[in-house]
Write an enzyme that holds these catalytic residues in place. Structure first.
Site, PDB file in Angstrom:
ATOM      1  N   PHE A   1     -10.070   5.733  -1.568  1.00 21.11           N
ATOM      2  CA  PHE A   1      -9.412   4.417  -1.665  1.00 21.11           C
ATOM      3  C   PHE A   1      -7.910   4.483  -1.403  1.00 21.11           C
ATOM      4  CE2 PHE A   1      -9.916   4.643  -6.630  1.00 21.11           C
ATOM      5  CZ  PHE A   1      -8.984   5.656  -6.709  1.00 21.11           C
ATOM      6  N   GLU A   2      -7.322   3.292  -1.244  1.00 22.98           N
ATOM      7  CA  GLU A   2      -5.919   3.127  -0.808  1.00 22.98           C
ATOM      8  C   GLU A   2      -5.704   3.766   0.568  1.00 22.98           C
ATOM      9  OE1 GLU A   2      -4.018   1.223  -2.366  1.00 22.98           O
ATOM     10  OE2 GLU A   2      -4.454   1.291  -4.513  1.00 22.98           O
ATOM     11  N   GLY A   3      -6.731   3.721   1.408  1.00 25.49           N
ATOM     12  CA  GLY A   3      -6.696   4.364   2.712  1.00 25.49           C
ATOM     13  C   GLY A   3      -7.251   5.769   2.613  1.00 25.49           C
TER      14      GLY A   3
ATOM     15  N   ARG B   1      -0.184   3.848  -2.758  1.00 30.45           N
ATOM     16  CA  ARG B   1      -0.590   5.227  -2.476  1.00 30.45           C
ATOM     17  C   ARG B   1       0.120   6.211  -3.396  1.00 30.45           C
ATOM     18  NH1 ARG B   1      -0.654   3.786   3.934  1.00 30.45           N
ATOM     19  NH2 ARG B   1      -2.847   3.124   3.976  1.00 30.45           N
TER      20      ARG B   1
ATOM     21  N   LEU C   1       0.815  -1.211   0.000  1.00 30.35           N
ATOM     22  CA  LEU C   1       0.000   0.000   0.000  1.00 30.35           C
ATOM     23  C   LEU C   1       0.851   1.266   0.000  1.00 30.35           C
ATOM     24  CD1 LEU C   1      -2.938  -0.997   2.354  1.00 30.35           C
ATOM     25  CD2 LEU C   1      -3.081  -0.472  -0.084  1.00 30.35           C
TER      26      LEU C   1
END
Length: 379
Positions: free
Chosen positions: A362-364, A243, A239
């Site tokens: 998304f992606e945190g 990111r 991730l």
């Protein structure tokens, strides 16, 4: 507008020229039709794979382009400036390949890497669950070991390329606790694996996002990537890189919105002058340009740290936070520049604004990015 980029080599400059050519010829003419009709761009990812764009940051020995991450991300930004959904799917493919290429054995890489990096197999990333989004340690999808391999049972959510991908980086529970998550390279077509209907999203319509349902599906033992219990380490490591991919996509989207707004401001007149010559609007465009340049600088800083083998987790979260917030602001301001026309589908800026919103999620989520940054500051 062609971005004036500082690239490390002549080879990288040639690569970016190739990416722009493909983006202009293959993405720009198709994006509006597919996004409006919500249809999948059949054959497009095979074309990107044939051009060598789906394995840019990975080693040549496995079929990759062995490019620095700062080059790969700028290529991704160029694609996103033409078609955000395709660029996001390419970023997710790169993310899905990360566990195999980084934690897999030589035998596993020899078996699957070439198909993945050439685009013969497109990847999806299967971490989130309906009740476990940002809280990855709360996963409940199970991988129970038996004599034939691993039996997978449970539900996954928010899978980009769900139902279309040839493989999934799947994270499932092999034992209790936060150290009980494992990673698997799951084939896209497996008995016992089904998908929900595509989510009806605000944007990124051309690429499906679905849930997945695993019902006693069997994975061979060699589908385990890394060791049992290493899944969260693999997921979080992937991730950090993912990111950066989203930061680059957001920057490309913001650049497209800025370019559209500047072009319109040169054409539209009010009170006898081009609207770009009115200070109020000129300053708005200047702020948009500063936001795009700042976003690009943050992702390049993080990428260069990654390329140098230095820690970059905090910088990756900073880049994702800054770039996606900038994309939301810049695309919203672009709609404002167009006035009433910006609120219609006659111009692409309304689509840009819709597409920007998901990038803050998304992606945190960006709230999670702030949490990551603050914890790194406390170390």
């Amino acid at each position: 507008m062609t971005v004036d980029r500082l690239l490390p080599t002549r080879e990288a400059e040639d690569l970016l020229d190739l990416v722009r050519d493909i983006a202009d010829k293959e993405l720009s003419p198709r994006v509006d039709g597919h996004e409006r009709a919500e249809t999948y761009p059949e054959g497009l990812f095979a074309l990107l794979g044939e051009a060598g764009l789906l394995g840019l940051p990975y080693p040549e020995q496995y079929g990759g382009g062995e490019q620095p991450y700062e080059v790969y991300l700028q290529a991704l930004e160029e694609l996103a400036a033409r078609w955000a959904a395709v660029a996001v799917a390419m970023s997710v493919h790169t993310l899905a390949a990360f566990p195999l290429l980084t934690f897999g054995t030589d035998a596993q890489r020899g078996r699957w890497a070439d198909d993945i990096l050439s685009g013969r197999l497109i990847g999806g990333y299967s971490l989130s669950e309906p009740q476990a989004g940002s809280d990855a340690a709360a996963l409940t999808c199970r991988a129970d070991k038996d004599t034939d391999g691993y039996r997978i049972n449970g539900a996954k959510a928010w899978i980009t390329h769900g139902g279309e991908a040839g493989f999934y980086a799947l994270f499932a529970r092999t034992s209790p606790g936060s150290d009980g998550i494992s990673c698997f390279l799951a084939p896209g077509h497996t008995d016992g694996l089904t998908f929900g209907r595509p989510e009806e999203k605000m944007g990124l319509h051309a690429i499906p996002t679905t849930a997945a349902f695993w019902d006693n599906a069997l994975l061979d033992p060699d589908r385990l990537i890394g060791r049992e219990g290493q899944g969260l380490q693999i997921a979080f490591s992937a991730l950090d890189s993912g990111r950066l991919g989203i930061a680059a996509c957001a920057t490309g989207l913001a650049q497209a919105a800025l370019d559209a707004a500047v072009a319109y401001a040169h054409e539209r007149t009010a009170f006898g002058r081009k609207i770009i010559d009115h200070q109020g609007l000129g300053f708005l465009l200047a702020d948009m340009a500063a936001a795009v340049d700042s976003a690009r600088a943050t992702y390049l800083d993080a990428a260069r740290r990654r390329d140098a083998g230095r820690p970059y987790s905090r910088q990756a979260s900073v880049a994702k936070l800054i770039a996606t917030d900038a994309a939301m602001k810049v695309t919203t301001d672009a709609v404002q520049v167009f006035g009433g026309y910006g609120y219609t589908r006659d111009y692409p800026v309304e689509r840009y604004m819709r597409e920007a919103k998901i990038m803050q999620i998304f992606e945190g989520t960006n709230q999670i990015q702030r949490l990551v940054i603050s914890r790194r500051l406390a170390d």
